[in-house]
Structure formats: C-alpha cells, structure tokens
Scaffold this active site. Structure first.
Site, PDB file in Angstrom:
ATOM      1  N   ASN A  19      11.659  25.238  24.992  1.00  0.00           N
ATOM      2  CA  ASN A  19      11.261  26.486  24.348  1.00  0.00           C
ATOM      3  C   ASN A  19      11.851  27.655  25.123  1.00  0.00           C
ATOM      4  OD1 ASN A  19       9.614  25.090  22.465  1.00  0.00           O
ATOM      5  ND2 ASN A  19       8.009  24.914  24.013  1.00  0.00           N
TER       6      ASN A  19
ATOM      7  N   VAL B 259       5.824  29.409  30.158  1.00  0.00           N
ATOM      8  CA  VAL B 259       6.112  29.431  31.597  1.00  0.00           C
ATOM      9  C   VAL B 259       7.595  29.761  31.743  1.00  0.00           C
ATOM     10  CG1 VAL B 259       6.187  28.111  33.733  1.00  0.00           C
ATOM     11  CG2 VAL B 259       4.300  27.745  32.120  1.00  0.00           C
TER      12      VAL B 259
ATOM     13  N   HIS C  78      10.900  19.595  28.099  1.00  0.00           N
ATOM     14  CA  HIS C  78       9.780  18.706  27.786  1.00  0.00           C
ATOM     15  C   HIS C  78      10.345  17.355  27.349  1.00  0.00           C
ATOM     16  CE1 HIS C  78       6.533  21.895  27.188  1.00  0.00           C
ATOM     17  NE2 HIS C  78       7.610  22.648  27.061  1.00  0.00           N
TER      18      HIS C  78
ATOM     19  N   ARG D 124       4.192  15.458  35.257  1.00  0.00           N
ATOM     20  CA  ARG D 124       3.470  15.327  33.991  1.00  0.00           C
ATOM     21  C   ARG D 124       2.863  16.665  33.580  1.00  0.00           C
ATOM     22  NH1 ARG D 124       3.981  10.182  32.633  1.00  0.00           N
ATOM     23  NH2 ARG D 124       4.209   8.726  34.366  1.00  0.00           N
TER      24      ARG D 124
ATOM     25  N   ILE E 165       0.302  19.272  32.304  1.00  0.00           N
ATOM     26  CA  ILE E 165      -1.141  19.332  32.535  1.00  0.00           C
ATOM     27  C   ILE E 165      -1.923  19.214  31.217  1.00  0.00           C
ATOM     28  CG2 ILE E 165      -1.461  21.856  32.414  1.00  0.00           C
ATOM     29  CD1 ILE E 165      -3.018  21.568  35.115  1.00  0.00           C
TER      30      ILE E 165
ATOM     31  N   HIS F  41      12.470  24.675  31.719  1.00  0.00           N
ATOM     32  CA  HIS F  41      11.952  23.309  31.758  1.00  0.00           C
ATOM     33  C   HIS F  41      12.297  22.580  30.476  1.00  0.00           C
ATOM     34  CE1 HIS F  41       8.801  26.039  30.287  1.00  0.00           C
ATOM     35  NE2 HIS F  41       8.407  25.062  29.488  1.00  0.00           N
TER      36      HIS F  41
HETATM   37  P1  5GP Z   1       6.297  26.111  27.366  1.00  0.00           P
HETATM   38  O1  5GP Z   1       5.179  26.562  26.454  1.00  0.00           O
HETATM   39  O2  5GP Z   1       6.718  27.235  28.296  1.00  0.00           O
HETATM   40  O3  5GP Z   1       7.431  25.453  26.676  1.00  0.00           O
HETATM   41  O4  5GP Z   1       5.660  24.943  28.249  1.00  0.00           O
HETATM   42  C1  5GP Z   1       4.931  25.156  29.390  1.00  0.00           C
HETATM   43  C2  5GP Z   1       4.197  23.861  29.662  1.00  0.00           C
HETATM   44  O5  5GP Z   1       3.759  23.876  30.996  1.00  0.00           O
HETATM   45  C3  5GP Z   1       2.952  23.664  28.783  1.00  0.00           C
HETATM   46  O6  5GP Z   1       3.094  22.461  28.048  1.00  0.00           O
HETATM   47  C4  5GP Z   1       1.808  23.625  29.788  1.00  0.00           C
HETATM   48  O7  5GP Z   1       0.814  22.679  29.449  1.00  0.00           O
HETATM   49  C5  5GP Z   1       2.516  23.259  31.085  1.00  0.00           C
HETATM   50  N1  5GP Z   1       1.891  23.792  32.275  1.00  0.00           N
HETATM   51  C6  5GP Z   1       1.513  25.081  32.483  1.00  0.00           C
HETATM   52  N2  5GP Z   1       1.006  25.230  33.718  1.00  0.00           N
HETATM   53  C7  5GP Z   1       1.074  23.996  34.303  1.00  0.00           C
HETATM   54  C8  5GP Z   1       0.694  23.526  35.601  1.00  0.00           C
HETATM   55  O8  5GP Z   1       0.189  24.247  36.460  1.00  0.00           O
HETATM   56  N3  5GP Z   1       0.900  22.209  35.845  1.00  0.00           N
HETATM   57  C9  5GP Z   1       1.474  21.375  34.927  1.00  0.00           C
HETATM   58  N4  5GP Z   1       1.624  20.083  35.276  1.00  0.00           N
HETATM   59  N5  5GP Z   1       1.840  21.794  33.694  1.00  0.00           N
HETATM   60  C10 5GP Z   1       1.640  23.098  33.397  1.00  0.00           C
END
Ligand code: 5GP
Ligand code: ZN
Length: 114
Positions: free
Chosen positions: A87, A96, A102, A29, A31, A100
C-alpha cells in the site's frame, strides 16, 4: 527515523515475531493478521514508501520480493498461492510510512481490485 515503529522493530527496540532478518531486510508477523499467514517484509533502512525508492535501491527492492517468495515456501503456501501487497500513500491505504511488503495467504482472497 527515531519515531518509526518499523525502524524500531528492525533494531529490536520494539518486539515483534521476527521470521527472517539479514543485512538488507527484516520480516515479521503482522500484529493484526488478516489471514493465517500475514508477514511484513521491510527494508532495514527507512524508506517511506515505494515513492521513496531510487535506482540505488533496485537490488533492495528485488530482495524484498525474493524474500517474500522464500517465506511463502517456508509457510507452506507457495503451492496454494498468496498475495503480495504494498500500500502506498493515503489513497493506497498506507498506515505505516516505512516501506513494507505484505505477504498474505493460507486462505482464498477476495478479488483485489474492488
Ligand atoms: P499498511 O496499512 O501501512 O499497508 O500496513 C501496516 C501494517 O502494519 C498493518 O497491517 C498493521 O497491522 C501492521 N502493524 C502496525 N503496527 C505494527 C506493529 O507494531 N507490529 C506489527 N507486527 N505490525 C504492525
Ligand atoms: Zn522506519
């Protein structure tokens, strides 16, 4: 990647609410959920983004999607619908840099192309 938070979640070195794990992928899930269901599905091996995928990763890339679809059913959002987002890079809003997917649902979404 020793300093990658998603690699650490895969290896259980950082805690997360893990909802699925197999030899190829891990799902947990987000965060900071933006909807009632917000799950991230990641490859267990470090790949920085879609741009880091090779033809050798095609089964893995497909598996990320089939696991997302299965988790949507488990979450009870398959009928109502959901969104799958990956993304990529700075303009894509990636924060990150471990690939990944979503899985977001449980409420109506705004139009995605804004
Ligand atoms: P991005 O912006 O790279 O598409 O998504 C990164 C996602 O990772 C964000 O929605 C953020 O809330 C989630 N995220 C970042 N660090 C952590 C973490 O340590 N644990 C979890 N469960 N989610 C994280
Ligand atoms: Zn990583």
């Amino acid at each position: 990647m020793s300093d990658c938070v998603f690699c650490k979640i895969v290896k259980n070195e950082v805690s997360a609410s893990i909802v699925y794990h197999d030899e190829q992928v891990t799902a947990f899930r987000d965060i900071h959920p933006v909807a009632p269901t917000h799950i991230l599905i990641v490859p267990n091996k470090h790949i920085h983004s879609v741009s880091g995928l090779t033809t050798e990763d095609e089964a893995l890339a497909g598996h990320l999607l089939t696991v997302a679809g299965r988790l949507a059913s488990q979450e009870g959002i398959a009928q109502s619908g959901y969104r799958i987002i990956t993304n990529t890079g700075a303009h894509g809003g990636q924060t990150v840099f471990h690939l990944h997917v979503h899985l977001i649902g449980g409420q109506p979404m705004r139009h995605p192309m804004g």
